[in-house]
Design a protein around this motif. Sequence first.
Motif, PDB file in Angstrom:
ATOM      1  N   UNK A 111       0.842  -1.184   0.000  1.00 36.78           N
ATOM      2  CA  UNK A 111       0.000   0.000   0.000  1.00 36.78           C
ATOM      3  C   UNK A 111       0.886   1.246   0.000  1.00 36.78           C
ATOM      4  N   UNK A 112       0.368   2.305  -0.580  1.00 37.44           N
ATOM      5  CA  UNK A 112       1.100   3.565  -0.661  1.00 37.44           C
ATOM      6  C   UNK A 112       0.348   4.613   0.149  1.00 37.44           C
ATOM      7  N   UNK A 113       1.079   5.209   1.096  1.00 38.52           N
ATOM      8  CA  UNK A 113       0.482   6.146   2.036  1.00 38.52           C
ATOM      9  C   UNK A 113       1.009   7.548   1.731  1.00 38.52           C
ATOM     10  N   UNK A 114       0.112   8.419   1.346  1.00 35.77           N
ATOM     11  CA  UNK A 114       0.451   9.785   0.943  1.00 35.77           C
ATOM     12  C   UNK A 114       0.040  10.734   2.073  1.00 35.77           C
ATOM     13  N   UNK A 115       1.003  11.449   2.617  1.00 36.41           N
ATOM     14  CA  UNK A 115       0.791  12.341   3.756  1.00 36.41           C
ATOM     15  C   UNK A 115       0.835  13.786   3.284  1.00 36.41           C
ATOM     16  N   UNK A 116      -0.111  14.589   3.740  1.00 40.18           N
ATOM     17  CA  UNK A 116      -0.183  15.974   3.276  1.00 40.18           C
ATOM     18  C   UNK A 116      -0.709  16.862   4.406  1.00 40.18           C
ATOM     19  N   UNK A 117      -0.237  18.105   4.481  1.00 41.33           N
ATOM     20  CA  UNK A 117      -0.726  19.034   5.490  1.00 41.33           C
ATOM     21  C   UNK A 117      -1.684  20.047   4.875  1.00 41.33           C
ATOM     22  N   UNK A 118      -2.681  20.450   5.628  1.00 35.58           N
ATOM     23  CA  UNK A 118      -3.556  21.515   5.177  1.00 35.58           C
ATOM     24  C   UNK A 118      -4.467  21.926   6.323  1.00 35.58           C
ATOM     25  N   UNK A 119      -5.383  22.832   6.059  1.00 33.29           N
ATOM     26  CA  UNK A 119      -6.275  23.352   7.088  1.00 33.29           C
ATOM     27  C   UNK A 119      -7.596  22.586   7.085  1.00 33.29           C
ATOM     28  N   UNK A 120      -8.114  22.322   8.270  1.00 32.02           N
ATOM     29  CA  UNK A 120      -9.377  21.602   8.406  1.00 32.02           C
ATOM     30  C   UNK A 120     -10.551  22.578   8.435  1.00 32.02           C
ATOM     31  N   UNK A 121     -11.700  22.107   7.921  1.00 29.83           N
ATOM     32  CA  UNK A 121     -12.891  22.955   7.966  1.00 29.83           C
ATOM     33  C   UNK A 121     -13.540  22.940   9.347  1.00 29.83           C
ATOM     34  N   UNK A 122     -13.333  21.874  10.116  1.00 29.95           N
ATOM     35  CA  UNK A 122     -13.881  21.775  11.473  1.00 29.95           C
ATOM     36  C   UNK A 122     -12.822  22.236  12.470  1.00 29.95           C
ATOM     37  N   UNK A 123     -12.798  23.523  12.739  1.00 27.52           N
ATOM     38  CA  UNK A 123     -11.765  24.064  13.642  1.00 27.52           C
ATOM     39  C   UNK A 123     -12.058  23.749  15.105  1.00 27.52           C
ATOM     40  N   UNK A 124     -13.297  23.414  15.437  1.00 23.41           N
ATOM     41  CA  UNK A 124     -13.627  23.035  16.818  1.00 23.41           C
ATOM     42  C   UNK A 124     -12.960  21.712  17.164  1.00 23.41           C
ATOM     43  N   UNK A 125     -13.058  20.751  16.236  1.00 18.80           N
ATOM     44  CA  UNK A 125     -12.479  19.421  16.482  1.00 18.80           C
ATOM     45  C   UNK A 125     -10.969  19.403  16.261  1.00 18.80           C
ATOM     46  N   UNK A 126     -10.510  20.038  15.177  1.00 15.58           N
ATOM     47  CA  UNK A 126      -9.112  19.898  14.779  1.00 15.58           C
ATOM     48  C   UNK A 126      -8.266  21.144  15.021  1.00 15.58           C
ATOM     49  N   UNK A 127      -8.903  22.219  15.440  1.00 16.31           N
ATOM     50  CA  UNK A 127      -8.163  23.437  15.717  1.00 16.31           C
ATOM     51  C   UNK A 127      -7.868  24.236  14.461  1.00 16.31           C
ATOM     52  N   UNK A 128      -7.414  25.460  14.681  1.00 14.91           N
ATOM     53  CA  UNK A 128      -7.016  26.305  13.557  1.00 14.91           C
ATOM     54  C   UNK A 128      -5.596  25.947  13.135  1.00 14.91           C
ATOM     55  N   UNK A 129      -5.228  26.411  11.968  1.00 15.23           N
ATOM     56  CA  UNK A 129      -3.894  26.093  11.472  1.00 15.23           C
ATOM     57  C   UNK A 129      -3.873  24.758  10.750  1.00 15.23           C
ATOM     58  N   UNK A 130      -2.690  24.190  10.672  1.00 16.37           N
ATOM     59  CA  UNK A 130      -2.488  22.995   9.854  1.00 16.37           C
ATOM     60  C   UNK A 130      -2.559  21.720  10.675  1.00 16.37           C
ATOM     61  N   UNK A 131      -3.097  20.690  10.067  1.00 11.01           N
ATOM     62  CA  UNK A 131      -2.969  19.332  10.556  1.00 11.01           C
ATOM     63  C   UNK A 131      -2.588  18.456   9.365  1.00 11.01           C
ATOM     64  N   UNK A 132      -2.403  17.172   9.594  1.00 14.14           N
ATOM     65  CA  UNK A 132      -1.835  16.297   8.558  1.00 14.14           C
ATOM     66  C   UNK A 132      -2.756  15.113   8.322  1.00 14.14           C
ATOM     67  N   UNK A 133      -3.045  14.877   7.037  1.00 12.33           N
ATOM     68  CA  UNK A 133      -3.896  13.767   6.656  1.00 12.33           C
ATOM     69  C   UNK A 133      -3.162  12.733   5.823  1.00 12.33           C
ATOM     70  N   UNK A 134      -3.864  11.667   5.508  1.00 15.33           N
ATOM     71  CA  UNK A 134      -3.296  10.547   4.750  1.00 15.33           C
ATOM     72  C   UNK A 134      -4.287  10.125   3.665  1.00 15.33           C
ATOM     73  N   UNK A 135      -3.756   9.795   2.495  1.00 15.99           N
ATOM     74  CA  UNK A 135      -4.535   9.150   1.433  1.00 15.99           C
ATOM     75  C   UNK A 135      -3.814   7.863   1.060  1.00 15.99           C
ATOM     76  N   UNK A 136      -4.568   6.835   0.702  1.00 18.60           N
ATOM     77  CA  UNK A 136      -4.006   5.490   0.510  1.00 18.60           C
ATOM     78  C   UNK A 136      -4.320   4.993  -0.899  1.00 18.60           C
ATOM     79  N   UNK A 137      -3.333   4.292  -1.495  1.00 18.94           N
ATOM     80  CA  UNK A 137      -3.505   3.767  -2.849  1.00 18.94           C
ATOM     81  C   UNK A 137      -2.850   2.399  -2.972  1.00 18.94           C
ATOM     82  N   UNK A 138      -3.210   1.696  -4.031  1.00 19.04           N
ATOM     83  CA  UNK A 138      -2.596   0.400  -4.334  1.00 19.04           C
ATOM     84  C   UNK A 138      -1.402   0.538  -5.268  1.00 19.04           C
ATOM     85  N   UNK A 139      -1.258   1.709  -5.898  1.00 13.44           N
ATOM     86  CA  UNK A 139      -0.146   1.981  -6.795  1.00 13.44           C
ATOM     87  C   UNK A 139       0.394   3.373  -6.485  1.00 13.44           C
ATOM     88  N   UNK A 140       1.692   3.607  -6.738  1.00 13.46           N
ATOM     89  CA  UNK A 140       2.245   4.923  -6.414  1.00 13.46           C
ATOM     90  C   UNK A 140       1.583   6.066  -7.151  1.00 13.46           C
TER      91      UNK A 140
END
Length: 446
Positions: A111-140
Amino acid sequence: MNKIIIACLGLVSCATSLFAQNPFIRDQFTADPSARVFGNKVYVFPSHDILATEGKGRVGWFCMEDYHVFSSENLTDWTDHGVIVTQNNVPWVRPDSYSMWAPDCIERNGKYYFYFPTAAKDTVTYGRGFTIGVAVADKPEGPYTPEATPIKGVRGIDPNVFIDKDGQAYLYWSAGNIYGAKLKANMLELDSEVFTLGELPTKGLKEGPYVFERNGIYYMTYPHVENKTERLEYAIGTSPLGPFKIVGAIMDESASGCWTNHHSIVQFKNQWYLFYHDKDYSPKFDKARSIRIDSLSFNADGTIKKVIPTLRGVGVTAATKQIQIDRYTQLSEQGVSIAFLDTLNTFKGWKTIFNQQGAWAQYNSVDFGSKQLKTVSIHVRAADGAVLQIRTDNVDGPVIAEITIPKNAEWKTIDAAVLKAIKGVKNIVVLAKDTKTCEVDWVSFR
């Protein structure tokens, strides 16, 4: 400047072929290249600069809405696989954030795990500023499916993932300091407390961590602003989370004055390479950047030899392709210069201008193959006509072609005979035989 750059913009379609030299992605702005070797290819996951306009990002600042992935088997011919993640298709991302900043990607168990930072729309749950998410694939090259939520407990930018020889994965990121933590085997959750890697410089901006291991040494590499702009530095340790000892610079501040630099370091076919960025296509606006690659090497004690940035870059150019001599290896001290072909569309590239007898440009590592090539073509213009020679090896090497260029105010392709048999990989030199101004776009053989 914004209007000029906007005129250059345009997304490429999937599986577009691109060609090497620096910058090696030549039809769009790219930055923050995360290079990875998967199988027999190098894949590069950069951020994608676009120009902000009113209502679309913050004018005059970094603006990114999606990510592409590029691949190559030889570091010369690059394929754009198109957009893999965009801010509008990630459930937790604010869709008008335009802050899809520096990413990374890693493979684990097919599996290929793609990590990226950006701003969340739910600032109550995730806070203001940047957090980091992941997207997953079977091929690069994807397709990638984003996770529904970002990684819990991580606030910051510039994710980097390292898997040690024992199989333990680590996530690094920056937010004033550089932080690190263990990852669970699912690559989606932290598996330890968050460590502040405090042995790094305490003054000036530091960000963009990239960790790799070589011969038992763990290298923590990062951009750092000691003066006005970022230079690439590194520290070493004996474990993935340090402690680290600061060693020195990998690459000095850019001569162009580009405020940022951001990098990755990989070994491919027994050679190490540094991927980084500058502002080649946007010399007056350093929020529109372009990614580069140069060779990297080590001293016997494991320290890194400082990399001097080049325009030639790496890889071997086939003689039958358009050889962009403006991405030179060397230039004569006088009588030759480089300029954009079109300042309103910088993605058209550059030209080499000769205006003095004996002026020359050398371009290394051209592969003439095993069959005799009989004709050289040159895309050129010279209002008063001119004569150019092409030599091999160096400026004093044998003449393989002499090209008489007729008077022409418009660009034309001129052909001439190849005078000597030439095979294999050679350096070529284009040399002016008179003082007339002559502009060269490219050279090619057939």
